[in-house]
Design a protein around this motif. Sequence first.
Motif, PDB file in Angstrom:
ATOM      1  N   VAL A 234       0.853  -1.199   0.000  1.00 18.59           N
ATOM      2  CA  VAL A 234       0.000   0.000   0.000  1.00 18.59           C
ATOM      3  C   VAL A 234       0.890   1.250   0.000  1.00 18.59           C
ATOM      4  O   VAL A 234       0.612   2.236  -0.675  1.00 18.59           O
ATOM      5  CB  VAL A 234      -0.924   0.006   1.240  1.00 18.59           C
ATOM      6  CG1 VAL A 234      -1.671   1.322   1.360  1.00 18.59           C
ATOM      7  CG2 VAL A 234      -1.916  -1.142   1.163  1.00 18.59           C
ATOM      8  N   ARG A 235       1.978   1.156   0.746  1.00 16.26           N
ATOM      9  CA  ARG A 235       2.914   2.279   0.879  1.00 16.26           C
ATOM     10  C   ARG A 235       3.411   2.746  -0.486  1.00 16.26           C
ATOM     11  O   ARG A 235       3.535   3.925  -0.754  1.00 16.26           O
ATOM     12  CB  ARG A 235       4.087   1.788   1.716  1.00 16.26           C
ATOM     13  CG  ARG A 235       4.780   2.861   2.494  1.00 16.26           C
ATOM     14  CD  ARG A 235       5.866   2.230   3.329  1.00 16.26           C
ATOM     15  NE  ARG A 235       5.553   2.224   4.739  1.00 16.26           N
ATOM     16  CZ  ARG A 235       5.859   1.241   5.583  1.00 16.26           C
ATOM     17  NH1 ARG A 235       6.469   0.163   5.136  1.00 16.26           N
ATOM     18  NH2 ARG A 235       5.566   1.333   6.845  1.00 16.26           N
ATOM     19  N   LYS A 236       3.665   1.750  -1.353  1.00 13.99           N
ATOM     20  CA  LYS A 236       4.211   2.078  -2.676  1.00 13.99           C
ATOM     21  C   LYS A 236       3.220   2.897  -3.491  1.00 13.99           C
ATOM     22  O   LYS A 236       3.616   3.698  -4.325  1.00 13.99           O
ATOM     23  CB  LYS A 236       4.536   0.779  -3.434  1.00 13.99           C
ATOM     24  CG  LYS A 236       5.799   0.144  -2.923  1.00 13.99           C
ATOM     25  CD  LYS A 236       6.147  -1.109  -3.715  1.00 13.99           C
ATOM     26  CE  LYS A 236       7.150  -1.946  -2.958  1.00 13.99           C
ATOM     27  NZ  LYS A 236       6.858  -3.371  -3.027  1.00 13.99           N
ATOM     28  N   GLN A 237       1.905   2.669  -3.253  1.00 11.05           N
ATOM     29  CA  GLN A 237       0.901   3.397  -4.044  1.00 11.05           C
ATOM     30  C   GLN A 237       0.452   4.681  -3.350  1.00 11.05           C
ATOM     31  O   GLN A 237      -0.264   5.486  -3.943  1.00 11.05           O
ATOM     32  CB  GLN A 237      -0.340   2.520  -4.244  1.00 11.05           C
ATOM     33  CG  GLN A 237      -0.054   1.208  -4.947  1.00 11.05           C
ATOM     34  CD  GLN A 237      -1.044   0.118  -4.544  1.00 11.05           C
ATOM     35  OE1 GLN A 237      -2.026   0.379  -3.874  1.00 11.05           O
ATOM     36  NE2 GLN A 237      -0.752  -1.105  -4.951  1.00 11.05           N
ATOM     37  N   SER A 238       0.829   4.839  -2.084  1.00 10.27           N
ATOM     38  CA  SER A 238       0.265   5.943  -1.309  1.00 10.27           C
ATOM     39  C   SER A 238       0.895   7.290  -1.679  1.00 10.27           C
ATOM     40  O   SER A 238       2.115   7.401  -1.797  1.00 10.27           O
ATOM     41  CB  SER A 238       0.497   5.659   0.176  1.00 10.27           C
ATOM     42  OG  SER A 238       0.309   6.832   0.906  1.00 10.27           O
ATOM     43  N   PRO A 239       0.053   8.325  -1.850  1.00 15.27           N
ATOM     44  CA  PRO A 239       0.607   9.643  -2.151  1.00 15.27           C
ATOM     45  C   PRO A 239       1.299  10.261  -0.924  1.00 15.27           C
ATOM     46  O   PRO A 239       2.196  11.085  -1.070  1.00 15.27           O
ATOM     47  CB  PRO A 239      -0.626  10.456  -2.550  1.00 15.27           C
ATOM     48  CG  PRO A 239      -1.789   9.740  -1.941  1.00 15.27           C
ATOM     49  CD  PRO A 239      -1.401   8.302  -1.817  1.00 15.27           C
ATOM     50  N   ALA A 240       0.874   9.834   0.274  1.00  9.52           N
ATOM     51  CA  ALA A 240       1.482  10.383   1.498  1.00  9.52           C
ATOM     52  C   ALA A 240       2.424   9.356   2.103  1.00  9.52           C
ATOM     53  O   ALA A 240       2.331   8.167   1.796  1.00  9.52           O
ATOM     54  CB  ALA A 240       0.387  10.722   2.490  1.00  9.52           C
TER      55      ALA A 240
ATOM     56  N   ALA B 140      -4.716   3.204   5.584  1.00 10.43           N
ATOM     57  CA  ALA B 140      -3.623   3.952   4.953  1.00 10.43           C
ATOM     58  C   ALA B 140      -4.145   5.280   4.399  1.00 10.43           C
ATOM     59  O   ALA B 140      -3.437   6.291   4.408  1.00 10.43           O
ATOM     60  CB  ALA B 140      -2.998   3.125   3.845  1.00 10.43           C
ATOM     61  N   ALA B 141      -5.385   5.273   3.940  1.00  9.31           N
ATOM     62  CA  ALA B 141      -5.957   6.513   3.396  1.00  9.31           C
ATOM     63  C   ALA B 141      -6.400   7.449   4.513  1.00  9.31           C
ATOM     64  O   ALA B 141      -6.352   8.670   4.368  1.00  9.31           O
ATOM     65  CB  ALA B 141      -7.141   6.178   2.494  1.00  9.31           C
ATOM     66  N   MET B 142      -6.834   6.892   5.633  1.00  6.78           N
ATOM     67  CA  MET B 142      -7.445   7.713   6.677  1.00  6.78           C
ATOM     68  C   MET B 142      -6.466   8.214   7.746  1.00  6.78           C
ATOM     69  O   MET B 142      -6.766   9.154   8.457  1.00  6.78           O
ATOM     70  CB  MET B 142      -8.556   6.920   7.407  1.00  6.78           C
ATOM     71  CG  MET B 142      -9.660   6.397   6.520  1.00  6.78           C
ATOM     72  SD  MET B 142     -10.288   7.613   5.368  1.00  6.78           S
ATOM     73  CE  MET B 142     -11.351   8.563   6.438  1.00  6.78           C
ATOM     74  N   CYS B 143      -5.310   7.557   7.865  1.00 10.11           N
ATOM     75  CA  CYS B 143      -4.471   7.855   9.029  1.00 10.11           C
ATOM     76  C   CYS B 143      -3.844   9.249   8.950  1.00 10.11           C
ATOM     77  O   CYS B 143      -3.690   9.811   7.874  1.00 10.11           O
ATOM     78  CB  CYS B 143      -3.377   6.800   9.193  1.00 10.11           C
ATOM     79  SG  CYS B 143      -2.090   6.887   7.962  1.00 10.11           S
ATOM     80  N   GLU B 144      -3.532   9.772  10.131  1.00  9.11           N
ATOM     81  CA  GLU B 144      -2.903  11.090  10.188  1.00  9.11           C
ATOM     82  C   GLU B 144      -1.450  10.934  10.612  1.00  9.11           C
ATOM     83  O   GLU B 144      -1.112  10.018  11.330  1.00  9.11           O
ATOM     84  CB  GLU B 144      -3.664  11.976  11.181  1.00  9.11           C
ATOM     85  CG  GLU B 144      -4.943  12.489  10.533  1.00  9.11           C
ATOM     86  CD  GLU B 144      -5.922  13.082  11.528  1.00  9.11           C
ATOM     87  OE1 GLU B 144      -5.476  13.472  12.620  1.00  9.11           O
ATOM     88  OE2 GLU B 144      -7.108  13.134  11.189  1.00  9.11           O
ATOM     89  N   ASP B 145      -0.605  11.805  10.137  1.00  8.22           N
ATOM     90  CA  ASP B 145       0.836  11.785  10.431  1.00  8.22           C
ATOM     91  C   ASP B 145       1.492  10.477   9.996  1.00  8.22           C
ATOM     92  O   ASP B 145       2.548  10.124  10.505  1.00  8.22           O
ATOM     93  CB  ASP B 145       1.126  11.968  11.942  1.00  8.22           C
ATOM     94  CG  ASP B 145       0.373  13.138  12.508  1.00  8.22           C
ATOM     95  OD1 ASP B 145       0.173  14.112  11.750  1.00  8.22           O
ATOM     96  OD2 ASP B 145      -0.016  13.072  13.691  1.00  8.22           O
TER      97      ASP B 145
END
Length: 458
Positions: free
Chosen positions: A332-338, A371-376
Amino acid sequence: MSAYANRPLLYLSQHHDAMLCRVLSQRGWKISFASSLQELLALAHSGQPAAALLDVHSGFSDAELESFEPWLAQPQFGWIGIVASRDALSEAARRLLGLYFIDYYTSPFESADLAHSLGHAQGMAQIRPAVRGAAASSRPDGMIGTCAAMQTLFRGIEKVSRWDTPVLISGESGTGKELAAQAIHRASERAQKPFVAVNCAAIPPTLLMSELFGYERGAFTGATKRKPGRIEMAQGGTLFLDEIGDMPLESQTSLLRFLETGRIERLGGTESIEVDVRIISATHVDLDAAIAAERFRGDLYHRLCVLRVRQPPLRERGSDIMLIAEHVLESVRKQSPARIRGFSPTALRAIQQHNWPGNVRELINRIRHAAAMCEDGVIQPADLELATPAEERPKTLAAIREEAEQHAIVEALQRNHERLIDVAAELGISRVTLFRLMRDYKLQVKKGNMGIVCVQGT
Ligand SMILES: Nc1ncnc2c1ncn2[C@@H]1O[C@H](COP(=O)(O)OP(=O)(O)O)[C@@H](O)[C@H]1O
Ligand SMILES: [Mg+2]
């Protein structure tokens, strides 16, 4: 030599070169030999970095060489090749050598030189960064698992793939039944032929028959041209009947007829077509109960369930849950913009405590959502939509000691049938001390209906 004893070496060749093996084992290599994909799959897969040797020209076809690709791509193997000559290399062999090999030797060569290169290959395998956690325990078929239940499953998959008989995979939804079916197919003799999956629950009952058996032009309104069914499309390969427990009775009867005769007729057709497929079916339904309720044909069940594989639910897989979670997060990390940093310690505890009724699929979905919802970049239980586990306050040493002391006294009282003199003797304390401790811990001895019980007084 002793410093290098038992270095793992995978030797993949159709020809076992005994001379070479002798030289290599004298130099401390512990050789695991395989001459086919089946044997390769059967080898214990410890996940440890190892040197690996492939004799390209020992008789493997291009298709066989390509079937090794998932193994060649595994970061824990450092591959060295042996070839007859560079000119003799096929397109496929050339591609694989170029992509995955650290070096190759052209026959004839000095065994000592090869041994030297194998040492380097193992060294390379050791320093590759991907050889960690989930990556080390994930297999070429994509299944992650190190627990005993998964090891049993992997052995089961490997055994049934050697047979050409029907297999029934049972297990809750999301446990990886389809992944297992694909793994069985890829390890079987039919690997180079099609793998066709039909989800019997997802296709409306009215359409299932035409999906399975195909139809001729004009078989029904809308049948403007001939369409082969999925059974025919799997010719020579494997037909995966997913959610077989949800198949309507009418289709069960037709399927049974096909299994008995090995022949099908397209809807609206008269031609009888011979089809050679291996059937793998899967279900989360308790088929024994379905048979008892007359929702599933017992005779079909016996045809389908010649061999059986059981997928363990995620909650029975111990620390594999964390391995899979880390692996999913990594992708998921690889696709995540953040930037995603990882799970918080409470999130990890929440993952361990959840019951996972939807198994691996549920885990994947929750992590994607989190992964989409988490903060920081830190995933908390709420991001996974899991309850925050009750906080366990760390205990002081004094509290731990008191708890152990109290426990020991209660047990000794029970063992010695309340004879305090014996309890004191067993615990190596005076009776006075025992009385004092019992008073401190508010322990009383009472005669109960069931014999002697120790209760905490008030
Ligand atoms: N052991 C495993 N390791 C990693 N991923 C897995 C594992 N088992 C299942 N998955 C993944 O979980 C999801 C559900 O698997 P699937 O085979 O469709 O389950 P089922 O057919 O039992 O419902 C898929 O995305 C699959 O890749
Ligand atoms: Mg499925």
